[in-house]
Scaffold this motif. Structure first.
Motif: not given
Lengths: 333, 97, 156, 635
Positions: A83, A86, A124-126, A128, A131-132, A135-136, A139, A147, A151, A154, A158
């Motif tokens: 992709d 992405v 902390i928000a940043m 978090s 992982p995205i 994943f991008m 993927w 992949l 995973l 992630i 988490l």
């Protein structure tokens, strides 16, 4: 408009100031990142009784420049079946969120990008978001190893984000503010690693796992995943993913210093900024140490450590801290 | 700041979310649409809490609820996938299977 | 600031639309995450700092990641089933949009003004909203238990 | 002051509950029992100290902390020690203590012992909490906890279907009372703005008379549910499927006593409303009569005791209705002793024989004299034979009744107390009498089961000595002794009943089967055996008549079908005259109606897809419609 006015104007606009702070941080991180690659290699050599890089520059200190040139000049390969959008976006997302997180780090009482009220929560928000990005990358690569690495990343993120946040919350409860500046200022008399030994241990382990360093680097374990989620990257994009990892690590060691070792608090003779950088680098070296000292855990062991040990311990630590705070033990802070 | 563009954003999100809920057939996408609707509600709650913070407090509760909802919803979707392999909400009209 | 926020709202709407229209599940999840982040920025622009951070933390960090994971687990090929009733849906939604947009054009009040600082929100949650807060903590707990119960394997 | 530490009484029990439930399988079976017994022993010692200090000094103690704030109302939580609550504490913890010891052996072979002892500890803990509570809200919370524990414990052997259904029944039926009580409490809170007993008692007089009556009746409703009074008594016999120690605890110390305790607590309120007290008195005495009457013919060893409990709780409620509060509490005390004793003895009998049906028992006297003699003391006390505690408390109730001067109540009371010796000696003789040559089992029970029985027998035997000091110590004084003739008369009535029972069941001088042949007695027997058919009629009424579909189907069968049949008959008549008209006209209309209904329902059915998605579409359409209507109407 003279320079002072310009500075004041920039200072008054949070957006501009934030951008500048992020840029400064970026520059800092790139230089310290390059340096820390060198440190890591030298340090590893020391630990393993070999020399490490020696050829480029004195003690091989310019090795990272050579690496950089190599990375830039390489082909920017994009997997044809993946992709593409992405895939291309992933390193940018990773680095930009981490840089944004860095913009709130206080280097000294006056040298703060943005002293936002939510401070550490923002950080902390940043964290978090990374992982995205991972994943991008995984993927988009259209590669099963990527992949799988993503995973694992992630899953690991988490599971360790919660103990990490909870151990930070214990510090926040003690200080009564989320602003990192105030947390550092509260460490006037005593550094918090002495008041929060349990929280410190949990935090150290969790930040280790967050940064994906050995012994928690299942996401890129070379032997089974051939390098993990960034295996398909090459050239400068690979450089960016590496930079992302190093920023993660540097941010982690900065957090260790800020939360538990008094930030810029000095012993006198040097300016606070220098102290902060020195402390950060010591923490960095200590974090790097474990990579060469401890063997890698299995993924299930890592998840177990996160959920079965660190999470209860961090909750316990938070409960104890809360109880002590409500009894007024830390009212002097 | 004027309320209007918050209103427009939230109305837009509600409409998009509703459109998704009534036209899409993939359960995860429907969940996404529901999240959009919840976000739209949150925008209004936050933007119009001008006198006091009750709106913002409620928005934080909404965020918590939607996290719980997604958690359960995705678990159900996963179960559905295990049982039917082919996830299409049109096929899932029995209350129990 | 105002113009920046207008751009962000626009991007939020566009990416929300892309969530619905995108054929690729992963793409729509990423668009969703982007629009969550945009909404977080909108929150920050009215001074709701805590909510902005929480929005990013929970929605992008937790909800978005869960969505991505579930997409990975359930639809390996990543394509979603086609929509149905596209045009009638547009008509209906457009009608509703017209009906609620029409009265809201005349609203001209100012927004923002309160500081949604963590302390204030915390005070609020533990005083006026105490009961909803406690109820929600129970809801979350039961959601965790319910989700693990639903997703468990029978054969183990 | 030991009273300040009264709040500690339930704490170890709750802790033990937590330990036993959390560590369920990891705890050794034996350990869990010892833990629970240790905790209850602590509670017992503390309660005894509090009781003694309350007895000696006669002082009260009230400690409270702010619990939470609700708007402008500050809700406090605290504990109240006065003679009533210290007596109840003693009773509860004493009986619990003995029952726990007994259970150590009784439940020895059970696999889920930790669960049992955990729930038992929670049961006792909540009951002591209920007794300690100084306000209605806290009391209600513990009240519900007690209900929950009874549910858990009655259904302890949940693999058995009757245990599951019995516990459900107990839970649901007591819920009726609880809802009444909650609404009473809330009604009071809206008027007075406080849950505390003292504030409520002080400002209750300001309410209007009707409101007072309604509130008191609602609270009494709670007591009716919990204490198994008429008409909510049906759960008690079904609750007998639980383990025997649980039955002992429910009947002697915890569950059913809560209602009486509630009534005693609100006695300052009751005194102001003669209407409510007379209602309570009639309910109580009717329940007492009902329980005694039903107990006469039961066959299950525990069900007789259960009906007896209903009867005796009826006495207590009745005593409260005639303002004999101290009489009621004294009877409560005695009843706790002898009923716990009888249940524990029944447990011994059940373990040793493995049977529940007393008509198949007998000859138990042979099995060692300790248990039979102890049981005999309990039976005598229950029957009200002088000079045991039961006699004294019944005399006190009688005195209180006489002060009220209502002779209907007096005669009903004497009738009810005539029945108690009969049923209890039927029970005793059928089990223990040597005249019945039945085989007894070969299992024998150890000292842990016998000792509590002996201890309870001692208490039941000696309780009567304290009747006058008890009366003085209680906050309500009762004037004694102005009705000597009546007292002697009632005692004679009781003795008559006693003799009758001995003649019939032990000496067999009167043949019971001959009596049964009489039609009147047969009917009476039937009614008694089925507990006046109350339970059955609830089942029929409650679960069938209110089921709408059955009603609808009956309506369908009788009326709709009837109408259709009538139409059919009419159609036949017409068709016999004109077949062609029938084919074209009537059939056409009928088919047309059917077809049109079929068609329209097929349209309507399309809406019901079972998909939330489609429903949301309909919601959307509905919203749009409403908005359009609003727009058109100019809203």
């Amino acid at each position: 408009m003279n320079l002072v006015e310009l500075f004041n104007y920039i200072r008054s606009d949070p957006l501009l100031w934030g951008i500048i702070a992020a840029t400064v941080f970026l520059v800092y991180v790139f230089s310290i990142g390059g340096l820390s690659i060198w440190i890591e290699r030298k340090w590893a050599g020391l630990l393993q009784s070999r020399l490490g890089p020696t050829r480029v520059g004195p003690f091989g200190i310019l090795q990272f420049v050579a690496d950089l040139i190599k990375l830039v000049s390489k082909e920017d390969f994009v997997p044809p079946d993946g992709d593409k959008k992405v895939f291309k976006l992933a390193p940018i997302v990773l680095v930009s969120t981490l840089i944004a997180a860095g913009s709130i780090i206080p280097f000294s009482p006056s040298l703060i990008g943005s002293n936002v009220n939510v401070g550490i929560l923002f950080l902390i928000a940043m964290f978090s978001i990374s992982p995205i990005a991972v994943f991008m990358a995984g993927w988009g690569s259209n590669n099963k190893f990527s992949l799988l690495g993503a995973l694992r990343n992630i899953g690991q993120m988490l599971s360790f984000e919660i103990p990490l946040s909870l151990s930070i919350v214990a510090v926040v409860v003690m200080v009564g503010s989320l602003r990192i500046k105030e947390i550092v200022q509260a460490q006037d008399q005593i550094w918090f690693f002495a008041l929060q030994p349990l929280g410190f241990v949990v935090f150290l382990l969790a930040i280790h796992a967050e940064a994906g360093r050995t012994p928690f680097d299942m996401q890129e374990s070379e032997q089974e995943l051939m390098g993990g989620w960034n295996v398909e990257y090459s050239g400068m994009r690979f450089g960016l993913t590496m930079v992302g990892e190093y920023i993660h690590l540097i941010l982690g060691s900065m957090l260790v210093v800020l939360l538990y070792f008094g930030g810029w608090k000095s012993f006198g003779f040097l300016p606070p900024v220098i102290w902060f950088i020195i402390k950060t680098n010591i923490a960095l070296v200590i974090l790097m140490w474990s990579r060469w000292a401890i063997p890698r855990f299995r993924i299930d062991q890592i998840i177990d450590i996160g959920w079965k040990y660190l999470l209860p311990l961090s909750i316990l630590n938070l409960l104890i801290t809360g109880a002590l705070v409500s009894m007024g033990w830390f009212s002097w802070i | 700041m004027i309320a209007f563009h918050f209103l427009i954003t939230s109305i837009g999100l509600v409409l998009i979310g509703l459109y998704g809920v009534i036209t899409l057939r993939h359960p995860i996408k429907i969940l996404m649409s529901i999240e959009l609707i919840l976000n739209a509600a949150n925008i209004n709650l936050v933007a119009f809490s001008t006198e006091n913070l009750i709106g913002q407090g409620f928005a934080s509760l909404v965020i918590a609820i939607s996290a719980a909802e997604v958690c359960v919803g995705l678990a159900i979707v996963y179960n559905l996938y295990r049982l039917k392999k082919d996830i299409d909400v049109m096929e899932v009209n029995a209350l129990k299977w | 600031m105002q113009s920046l926020m207008l751009i962000i709202s626009f991007l939020v709407l566009i990416s929300a639309l892309m969530v619905i229209l995108s054929e690729d599940m992963v793409h729509s999840a990423l668009f969703l995450i982007f629009s969550f982040g945009g909404v977080g920025a909108l929150f920050l622009s009215v001074g709701a700092q805590f909510l902005g951070a929480i929005q990013i933390l929970i929605y992008t960090g937790a909800v978005g990641v869960m969505m991505l994971l579930m997409i990975y687990f359930t639809s390996k090929e990543g394509k979603s089933i086609k929509r149905e009733g596209k045009y009638s849906g547009i008509v209906l939604v457009g009608l509703l949009g017209f009906l609620i947009l029409y009265p809201s054009i005349s609203i001209t009040r100012e927004v923002g003004g309160t500081k949604g600082l963590t302390q204030n929100i915390g005070r609020l949650l533990f005083s006026d909203l105490l009961i909803p807060f406690e109820v929600i903590s129970i809801v979350l707990l039961s959601a965790i238990i319910g989700a693990t119960y639903i997703i468990r394997r029978e054969d183990h | 002051m030991v009273m300040e530490y009264a709040w500690l009484i339930p704490v170890p029990l709750f802790i033990v509950f937590g330990i036993n439930i959390l560590l369920n399988k990891r705890l050794k079976n034996r350990t869990s029992g010892y833990l629970a017994t240790g905790a209850v022993a602590f509670s017992f010692i503390l309660s005894t100290l509090i009781f003694i200090s309350s007895l000696l000094t006669g002082s009260k103690f009230h400690g409270s902390v702010t619990w939470f704030q609700l708007g402008e109302h500050v809700i406090k939580a605290g504990y109240l020690i006065d003679p009533v609550s210290s007596l109840m504490l003693l009773v509860v913890s004493l009986v619990s203590f003995l029952v726990f010891i007994y259970s150590l052996e009784f439940m020895e072979d059970d696999r889920s012992k930790p669960r049992f002892f955990g729930e038992l500890a929670l049961f006792s803990g909540s009951m002591t909490g209920l007794v300690l509570a100084d306000n209605f809200l806290l009391m209600f919370i513990f009240w519900e906890l007690v209900g929950l524990c009874s549910y858990l414990l009655i259904g302890f052997w949940m693999e058995k279907s009757e245990a599951a259904s019995g516990s459900k029944k107990a839970f649901l039926i007591t819920r009726i009372g609880d809802i009444l009580m909650l609404s009473g409490i809330m009604l009071m809170f809206t008027q007075i703005g406080s849950f505390g007993f003292e504030e409520t008692f002080n400002s209750f007089g300001q309410l209007s008379g009707d409101l007072q009556t309604i509130t008191l009746l609602l609270l009494f409703g709670g007591a009716v549910g919990k204490s198994a009074q008429l008409p909510l008594q049906v759960w008690i016999p079904d609750a007998m499927v639980g383990p025997t120690p649980v039955s002992a605890l429910i009947h002697a110390a915890t569950m059913v006593k809560a209602g009486v305790y509630l009534l005693a607590r609100i006695s300052p309120l009751l005194s102001s409303s003669p209407l409510v007290t007379s209602i309570i008195a009639y309910f109580g005495i009717l329940t007492a009569l009902f329980g005694a009457y039903s107990a006469l013919t039961q066959k299950d060893i525990k069900e007789i005791l259960a009906y007896s409990t209903i009867s005796h709780i009826g006495f207590m409620v009745f005593a409260i209705g005639v303002m004999g509060y101290s009489a009621s509490l004294f009877h409560l005390f005695n009843h706790s002793a002898f009923k716990a004793l009888l249940f524990l003895a029944a447990g011994v009998v059940i373990t040793e024989t493995g049977k529940h049906d007393i008509t198949k028992m007998g000859n138990f006297w042979k099995r060692g004299k300790l248990v039979p003699i102890a049981t005999l003391i309990g039976c005598l006390s229950l029957a009200g034979i002088p000079p045991l505690g039961g006699w004294f408390s019944k005399e006190m109730i009688l005195t209180a009744t006489m002060q009220g001067g209502n002779y209907i109540l007096v005669s009903l009371f004497i009738l009810a107390s005539f029945l108690s010796p009969i049923y209890i000696f039927r029970w005793y003789s059928l089990i223990f009498s040597t005249n019945r040559r039945k085989k007894v089992g070969d299992k024998s029970s150890g000292y842990l089961m016998v000792l509590p029985i002996v201890a309870l027998a001692t208490i039941a035997g000696l309780a009567g000595l304290f009747n006058s000091s008890f009366n003085e110590w209680m906050p309500w004084s009762l004037h004694h002794g102005s009705h000597a003739i009546l007292a002697i008369g009632s005692t004679l009535v009781v003795l008559t009943g006693f003799t009758l029972a001995i003649l019939i069941y032990h000496l067999k001088l009167i043949d019971i089967n001959r009596i049964k042949e009489n039609t009147l007695f047969e009917i009476l027997h039937k009614f008694s055996f089925n507990a006046l058919y109350i339970d059955d009629s609830y089942t029929k009424l409650g679960f069938k008549a209110f089921s709408f579909s059955i009603l609808a189907s009956k309506f369908d069968d009788k009326y709709v079908d009837g109408v259709i049949n009538a139409f059919g008959a009419f159609g036949r008549k017409v068709s016999s005259k004109s077949k062609s008209f029938d084919d074209i006209g009537i059939d056409g209309v009928v088919n047309g109606v059917a077809d049109s209904i079929k068609f329209s329902s097929s349209l309507a059915r399309k809406i019901q897809t079972g998909l939330v998605r489609d429903y949301s579409l309909w919601i959307l359409i509905g919203t749009i419609t409403i908005l359009i209507i609003l727009k058109i109407s100019g809203g």
